[in-house]
Motif scaffolding. Structure first.
Motif, PDB file in Angstrom:
ATOM      1  N   SER A  87      31.148 -81.814  -9.219  1.00  0.00           N
ATOM      2  CA  SER A  87      32.269 -82.111 -10.104  1.00  0.00           C
ATOM      3  C   SER A  87      33.072 -83.305  -9.617  1.00  0.00           C
ATOM      4  O   SER A  87      33.127 -83.597  -8.425  1.00  0.00           O
ATOM      5  CB  SER A  87      33.183 -80.892 -10.233  1.00  0.00           C
ATOM      6  N   PHE A  88      33.680 -83.998 -10.557  1.00  0.00           N
ATOM      7  CA  PHE A  88      34.601 -85.086 -10.240  1.00  0.00           C
ATOM      8  C   PHE A  88      35.644 -85.148 -11.350  1.00  0.00           C
ATOM      9  O   PHE A  88      35.412 -84.701 -12.479  1.00  0.00           O
ATOM     10  CB  PHE A  88      33.869 -86.425 -10.092  1.00  0.00           C
ATOM     11  N   TYR A  89      36.798 -85.714 -11.019  1.00  0.00           N
ATOM     12  CA  TYR A  89      37.916 -85.718 -11.965  1.00  0.00           C
ATOM     13  C   TYR A  89      38.183 -87.128 -12.478  1.00  0.00           C
ATOM     14  O   TYR A  89      38.223 -88.088 -11.710  1.00  0.00           O
ATOM     15  CB  TYR A  89      39.185 -85.166 -11.316  1.00  0.00           C
ATOM     16  N   SER A  90      38.323 -87.226 -13.769  1.00  0.00           N
ATOM     17  CA  SER A  90      38.703 -88.479 -14.420  1.00  0.00           C
ATOM     18  C   SER A  90      40.061 -88.285 -15.074  1.00  0.00           C
ATOM     19  O   SER A  90      40.251 -87.339 -15.857  1.00  0.00           O
ATOM     20  CB  SER A  90      37.664 -88.862 -15.478  1.00  0.00           C
ATOM     21  N   THR A  91      41.001 -89.157 -14.770  1.00  0.00           N
ATOM     22  CA  THR A  91      42.360 -89.007 -15.308  1.00  0.00           C
ATOM     23  C   THR A  91      42.359 -88.956 -16.823  1.00  0.00           C
ATOM     24  O   THR A  91      43.067 -88.150 -17.442  1.00  0.00           O
ATOM     25  CB  THR A  91      43.250 -90.170 -14.824  1.00  0.00           C
ATOM     26  N   ALA A  92      41.535 -89.790 -17.440  1.00  0.00           N
ATOM     27  CA  ALA A  92      41.512 -89.859 -18.901  1.00  0.00           C
ATOM     28  C   ALA A  92      40.643 -88.785 -19.542  1.00  0.00           C
ATOM     29  O   ALA A  92      40.817 -88.468 -20.721  1.00  0.00           O
ATOM     30  CB  ALA A  92      41.029 -91.236 -19.346  1.00  0.00           C
ATOM     31  N   ASN A  93      39.717 -88.197 -18.743  1.00  0.00           N
ATOM     32  CA  ASN A  93      38.712 -87.328 -19.361  1.00  0.00           C
ATOM     33  C   ASN A  93      38.587 -85.954 -18.723  1.00  0.00           C
ATOM     34  O   ASN A  93      37.737 -85.160 -19.138  1.00  0.00           O
ATOM     35  CB  ASN A  93      37.354 -88.023 -19.300  1.00  0.00           C
ATOM     36  N   GLY A  94      39.406 -85.673 -17.711  1.00  0.00           N
ATOM     37  CA  GLY A  94      39.373 -84.360 -17.087  1.00  0.00           C
ATOM     38  C   GLY A  94      38.177 -84.183 -16.162  1.00  0.00           C
ATOM     39  O   GLY A  94      37.546 -85.139 -15.723  1.00  0.00           O
ATOM     40  N   TRP A  95      37.873 -82.926 -15.858  1.00  0.00           N
ATOM     41  CA  TRP A  95      36.770 -82.621 -14.957  1.00  0.00           C
ATOM     42  C   TRP A  95      35.431 -82.864 -15.639  1.00  0.00           C
ATOM     43  O   TRP A  95      35.226 -82.480 -16.787  1.00  0.00           O
ATOM     44  CB  TRP A  95      36.846 -81.173 -14.475  1.00  0.00           C
ATOM     45  N   GLN A  96      34.546 -83.513 -14.907  1.00  0.00           N
ATOM     46  CA  GLN A  96      33.192 -83.784 -15.378  1.00  0.00           C
ATOM     47  C   GLN A  96      32.209 -83.272 -14.320  1.00  0.00           C
ATOM     48  O   GLN A  96      32.577 -83.092 -13.155  1.00  0.00           O
ATOM     49  CB  GLN A  96      32.992 -85.280 -15.626  1.00  0.00           C
ATOM     50  N   TYR A  97      30.927 -83.098 -14.748  1.00  0.00           N
ATOM     51  CA  TYR A  97      29.985 -82.398 -13.879  1.00  0.00           C
ATOM     52  C   TYR A  97      28.613 -83.066 -13.887  1.00  0.00           C
ATOM     53  O   TYR A  97      27.861 -82.974 -14.877  1.00  0.00           O
ATOM     54  CB  TYR A  97      29.850 -80.936 -14.326  1.00  0.00           C
ATOM     55  N   ASN A  98      28.290 -83.746 -12.795  1.00  0.00           N
ATOM     56  CA  ASN A  98      26.913 -84.170 -12.581  1.00  0.00           C
ATOM     57  C   ASN A  98      26.097 -82.956 -12.145  1.00  0.00           C
ATOM     58  O   ASN A  98      26.602 -82.076 -11.449  1.00  0.00           O
ATOM     59  CB  ASN A  98      26.829 -85.235 -11.484  1.00  0.00           C
ATOM     60  N   VAL A  99      24.840 -82.926 -12.543  1.00  0.00           N
ATOM     61  CA  VAL A  99      23.932 -81.872 -12.091  1.00  0.00           C
ATOM     62  C   VAL A  99      22.963 -82.491 -11.084  1.00  0.00           C
ATOM     63  O   VAL A  99      22.329 -83.513 -11.383  1.00  0.00           O
ATOM     64  CB  VAL A  99      23.135 -81.258 -13.256  1.00  0.00           C
ATOM     65  N   ILE A 100      22.862 -81.905  -9.903  1.00  0.00           N
ATOM     66  CA  ILE A 100      22.003 -82.433  -8.840  1.00  0.00           C
ATOM     67  C   ILE A 100      21.057 -81.334  -8.372  1.00  0.00           C
ATOM     68  O   ILE A 100      21.483 -80.222  -8.048  1.00  0.00           O
ATOM     69  CB  ILE A 100      22.838 -82.956  -7.653  1.00  0.00           C
ATOM     70  N   ALA A 101      19.758 -81.661  -8.344  1.00  0.00           N
ATOM     71  CA  ALA A 101      18.737 -80.699  -7.922  1.00  0.00           C
ATOM     72  C   ALA A 101      17.898 -81.332  -6.816  1.00  0.00           C
ATOM     73  O   ALA A 101      17.071 -82.206  -7.093  1.00  0.00           O
ATOM     74  CB  ALA A 101      17.863 -80.291  -9.097  1.00  0.00           C
ATOM     75  N   PRO A 102      18.091 -80.956  -5.567  1.00  0.00           N
ATOM     76  CA  PRO A 102      17.346 -81.572  -4.448  1.00  0.00           C
ATOM     77  C   PRO A 102      15.932 -80.996  -4.297  1.00  0.00           C
ATOM     78  O   PRO A 102      15.712 -79.797  -4.424  1.00  0.00           O
ATOM     79  CB  PRO A 102      18.193 -81.217  -3.217  1.00  0.00           C
ATOM     80  N   LEU A 103      14.989 -81.884  -4.016  1.00  0.00           N
ATOM     81  CA  LEU A 103      13.639 -81.511  -3.602  1.00  0.00           C
ATOM     82  C   LEU A 103      13.447 -82.094  -2.202  1.00  0.00           C
ATOM     83  O   LEU A 103      13.252 -83.305  -2.059  1.00  0.00           O
ATOM     84  CB  LEU A 103      12.603 -82.061  -4.569  1.00  0.00           C
ATOM     85  N   PRO A 104      13.513 -81.279  -1.155  1.00  0.00           N
ATOM     86  CA  PRO A 104      13.482 -81.801   0.214  1.00  0.00           C
ATOM     87  C   PRO A 104      12.175 -82.520   0.529  1.00  0.00           C
ATOM     88  O   PRO A 104      11.100 -82.117   0.082  1.00  0.00           O
ATOM     89  CB  PRO A 104      13.641 -80.539   1.077  1.00  0.00           C
ATOM     90  N   GLY A 105      12.278 -83.593   1.322  1.00  0.00           N
ATOM     91  CA  GLY A 105      11.123 -84.374   1.718  1.00  0.00           C
ATOM     92  C   GLY A 105      10.570 -83.951   3.059  1.00  0.00           C
ATOM     93  O   GLY A 105      10.996 -82.942   3.631  1.00  0.00           O
TER      94      GLY A 105
END
Length: 408
Positions: A87-105
């Motif tokens: 999650s990250f916060y944008s003053t103009a747009n509120g909380w937003q959510y990137n989705v991250i899925a790790p595949l370990p090397g």
């Protein structure tokens, strides 16, 4: 503080690196082709249709977190149980959510490859309620998810760590990818390359005329070469090089952070862009499947030596000057050329009277594929007039030339 994905990944890596046999470095060409056939048009359609069925995925709509949670859940169902919302916060747009899925090397635990696309959508006039966004960009999100599904089912361990990402708020100004790229740069994360899929499903051409647009970045010739290698070796996609949209998708954020990247895009630009008619029914799913094969092929070719197939960095066998793009152009165009051996080379621009206008390259060049950009200026820095110009490559006694048109 290290980003959550980095801390989680480091724990998984300890377990992975203590397992025997995770350092496979070769793969048969037949195995690569078998893996590419695992890419499934029906699975891609399911993801695109489900994302469309949310009605809207606009980053300011009330359901934007629910969309992110669905994407996270799908990654987890494929076996990437470490998938989470960043999650990250944008003053103009509120909380937003990137989705991250790790595949370990495996062996290169300090390197990361990012494969992603944005999941949010937009439609003129009705973004809060009706923005289906099938092509833009359920198709790119489906690409990352389908590659993750196939690789998880195959149980492959790459040399590098792979982070599958579905970015938030691209339509509001690349906010999700900007947040992610900045975090990674601030933590000095060694991103080997970033592969971005954005609008990869629209095509009306017969399969014998399918093309891909490789949106290339100035610092990323090796990644462009890798994509070209995969397209020509493993797909039916003819390659066109572009740079007209590089600022308008998530790969730009990674380029701005200093990382090497590429933006994979459909060759025919959809007429349903940012409209309520951007629907799965107008997508060419067999074409989309072929486009997704480029991403998984790039991961395989980068992480394994493919037995029986020259590597992407193998020297070209011929002296070649490729068509510039765009053409006609304004204000700049990109020229690709190939040299089979390290030698002195020159690339110059001439007007129709045969007078030299600009020297782009002069000196010893390494063997391989190169790019040069002409910004419509002469050797003194002055802008030149509209018209037809000749670009001429000379090296080792060989000469090739082509025409291009500057239109102001």
């Amino acid at each position: 503080m290290a980003p959550r994905w980095l801390a989680a990944l480091s724990v998984v890596l300890v377990l992975v690196n203590n397992q025997p046999g995770n350092a496979q470095v070769t793969m048969n060409d037949s195995t690569v082709r078998a893996i590419l056939t695992d890419i499934n048009a029906d699975t891609i359609r399911y993801v695109m249709q489900t994302l469309q069925d949310f009605g809207t995925r606009y980053a300011r709509a009330s359901n934007h977190r629910a969309v992110a949670e669905w994407v996270q859940g799908q990654f987890m169902s494929y076996g990437l149980t470490g998938a989470y919302l960043d999650s990250f916060y944008s003053t103009a747009n509120g909380w937003q959510y990137n989705v991250i899925a790790p595949l370990p090397g495996g062996s290169e635990t300090d390197t990361v490859i990012v494969l992603g696309g944005h999941y949010d959508s937009y439609a003129y006039g009705s973004p809060m309620t009706n923005a289906p966004g099938a092509d833009d960009n359920a198709s790119g999100t489906a690409a990352a998810m389908e590659v993750a599904r196939v690789l998880a089912q195959r149980g492959l361990t790459f040399r590098s760590n792979v982070l599958f990402m579905a970015f938030a708020a691209e339509e509001l100004g690349l906010l999700g990818s900007e947040d992610c790229a900045e975090k990674m740069a601030n933590q000095n994360v060694n991103v080997k390359m970033m592969i971005n899929n954005d609008m990869i499903s629209y095509c009306t051409s017969d399969s014998t005329n399918w093309r891909i647009a490789l949106q290339q970045y100035p610092n990323s010739a090796t990644v462009t070469n890798l994509a070209t290698h995969v397209c020509t070796t493993y797909t039916r996609l003819a390659v066109t090089y572009r740079s007209d949209d590089i600022q308008y998708s998530d790969s730009w954020s990674f380029y701005q952070a200093g990382y090497k990247t590429i933006f994979l895009q459909e060759y025919e630009f959809t007429p349903y862009y940012h409209s309520v008619n951007d629907l799965v029914v107008y997508s060419n799913l067999p074409y989309t499947r072929e486009m997704v094969q480029v991403s998984i092929g790039m991961l395989l070719a980068d992480n394994f030596t493919i037995v029986g197939v020259p590597s992407a960095d193998a020297h070209p066998s011929s002296f070649a000057l490729l068509p510039n793009y765009p053409n006609p152009f304004n204000p700049s165009t990109v020229i690709h050329y190939q040299l089979p051996a390290s030698r002195k080379a020159s690339l110059r621009i001439y007007n129709v009277l045969g007078q030299e206008v600009r020297t782009l390259v002069s000196g010893v060049q390494a063997a391989g594929t190169h790019t040069a950009t002409w910004d419509g200026r002469d050797n003194t820095g002055q802008s030149v007039a509209s018209g037809v110009y000749l670009y001429r490559l000379e090296s080792g006694g060989l000469v090739k030339s082509r025409k291009m048109t500057l239109m102001k």
